[in-house]
Scaffold this active site. Sequence first.
Site, mmCIF file in Angstrom:
data_model
loop_
_atom_site.group_PDB
_atom_site.id
_atom_site.type_symbol
_atom_site.label_atom_id
_atom_site.label_comp_id
_atom_site.label_asym_id
_atom_site.label_seq_id
_atom_site.Cartn_x
_atom_site.Cartn_y
_atom_site.Cartn_z
ATOM 1 C CE LYS A 13 -24.115 -31.312 -69.440
ATOM 2 N NZ LYS A 13 -24.569 -31.704 -68.082
ATOM 3 C CB THR A 58 -21.412 -33.838 -68.422
ATOM 4 O OG1 THR A 58 -22.494 -33.672 -67.522
ATOM 5 C CG2 THR A 58 -21.029 -35.441 -67.966
ATOM 6 N NE ARG A 171 -40.143 -50.372 -107.577
ATOM 7 C CZ ARG A 171 -39.786 -51.132 -106.781
ATOM 8 N NH1 ARG A 171 -40.502 -51.670 -105.759
ATOM 9 N NH2 ARG A 171 -38.685 -51.042 -106.387
ATOM 10 C CD GLN A 209 -33.006 -55.102 -102.643
ATOM 11 O OE1 GLN A 209 -33.686 -54.284 -103.344
ATOM 12 N NE2 GLN A 209 -33.604 -56.128 -102.003
HETATM 13 O O1 LIG Z 1 -36.930 -52.811 -104.786
HETATM 14 C C1 LIG Z 1 -37.459 -53.618 -103.863
HETATM 15 N N1 LIG Z 1 -36.854 -54.413 -103.247
HETATM 16 C C2 LIG Z 1 -37.380 -55.495 -102.670
HETATM 17 O O2 LIG Z 1 -36.783 -56.348 -101.972
HETATM 18 C C3 LIG Z 1 -38.714 -55.565 -102.371
HETATM 19 N N2 LIG Z 1 -39.602 -56.234 -101.799
HETATM 20 C C4 LIG Z 1 -40.903 -55.900 -102.062
HETATM 21 O O3 LIG Z 1 -41.826 -56.291 -101.452
HETATM 22 N N3 LIG Z 1 -40.578 -54.816 -102.982
HETATM 23 C C5 LIG Z 1 -39.403 -54.677 -103.190
HETATM 24 N N4 LIG Z 1 -38.862 -53.421 -104.010
#
Ligand SMILES: O=c1[nH]c(=O)c2[nH]c(=O)[nH]c2[nH]1
Length: 284
Positions: A13, A58, A171, A209
């Site tokens: 379910k 279920t 940014r 990342q």
């Molecule tokens: O932190 C980021 N990683 C990216 O891989 C990436 N690519 C992008 O256009 N802006 C950003 N910013």
Amino acid sequence: MPTFALGPNQYGKAETRIVRVVRGPGGDELTDLNVSVALRGDLAASHLTGDNSGVLTTDTQKNTVYAFAREHGIADIETFAARLAEHFVGGQPSIHEARVTVEQYPWLPVDGAHTFRRDGGEVRTATVHHGPYGTRTVSGVTGLVLLKTTDSEFHGYVKDRYTTLPETRDRILATSVNATWRHGGAADSATARQALLDAFADTYSLALQQTLFAMGSRVLERCPDVVEVKLSLPNKHHFLVDLAPFGLDNPNEVYYAADRPYGLIEGTVRRDGVAIPEEVVWSF
Ligand SMILES: O=c1[nH]c(=O)c2[nH]c(=O)[nH]c2[nH]1
């Protein structure tokens, strides 16, 4: 005459919605869940011949979810999911494995008594697999939207003939965190969630990342029971608007919040040098 074989299969379910109110003199407690059960086992006969002698319906599964909330309470969603999974496997010889997934929608008190408001789009999640391998728990959070107005740069990337993105030393960095963490069952999800928030806030970011790795690492640091963290982070781009056509400057003040397309940064952070038990993943 071709013959056909039944491949991996499961049934259960899905999406039993359950709201539980614990009433108390000091204010009510509200728990709002979406519970999905999937079972595997000696169940081929139902598919092949319609012999349902091993089938726990279920409908019964749904009733069990409701009844367990009353009989045992919910505690936390990991405990609730594990209790249900163990019941389905332990209670029926035909059922060998269970997967119970619980989503929790957080509500915050408004008046400390009996009025609540939904807490944004954030959802807490837990998935428990129970079977011959024991109990495996993955906890998580989705839709946890975060933004920082500075301490984020992005530069030094590949430039080819299609690159137009300007490098930036300052940014907005924003994302909607989708994270899961795999653990032995004892992980404190509030601690893991707070670790994600703190790492996002206090990491000076040179790339989303890098922030991802910091967030996963912080969960592993603070939660000894967690073996692996998976993160899926949409980069919620905020582009500075060009106000020059109107004779105005724009010193990092007015942004266009694009909803798509978005960068999607995904990764796994694991403990170094520690044998990680194999993850249970059902084929669907
Ligand atoms: O932190 C980021 N990683 C990216 O891989 C990436 N690519 C992008 O256009 N802006 C950003 N910013």
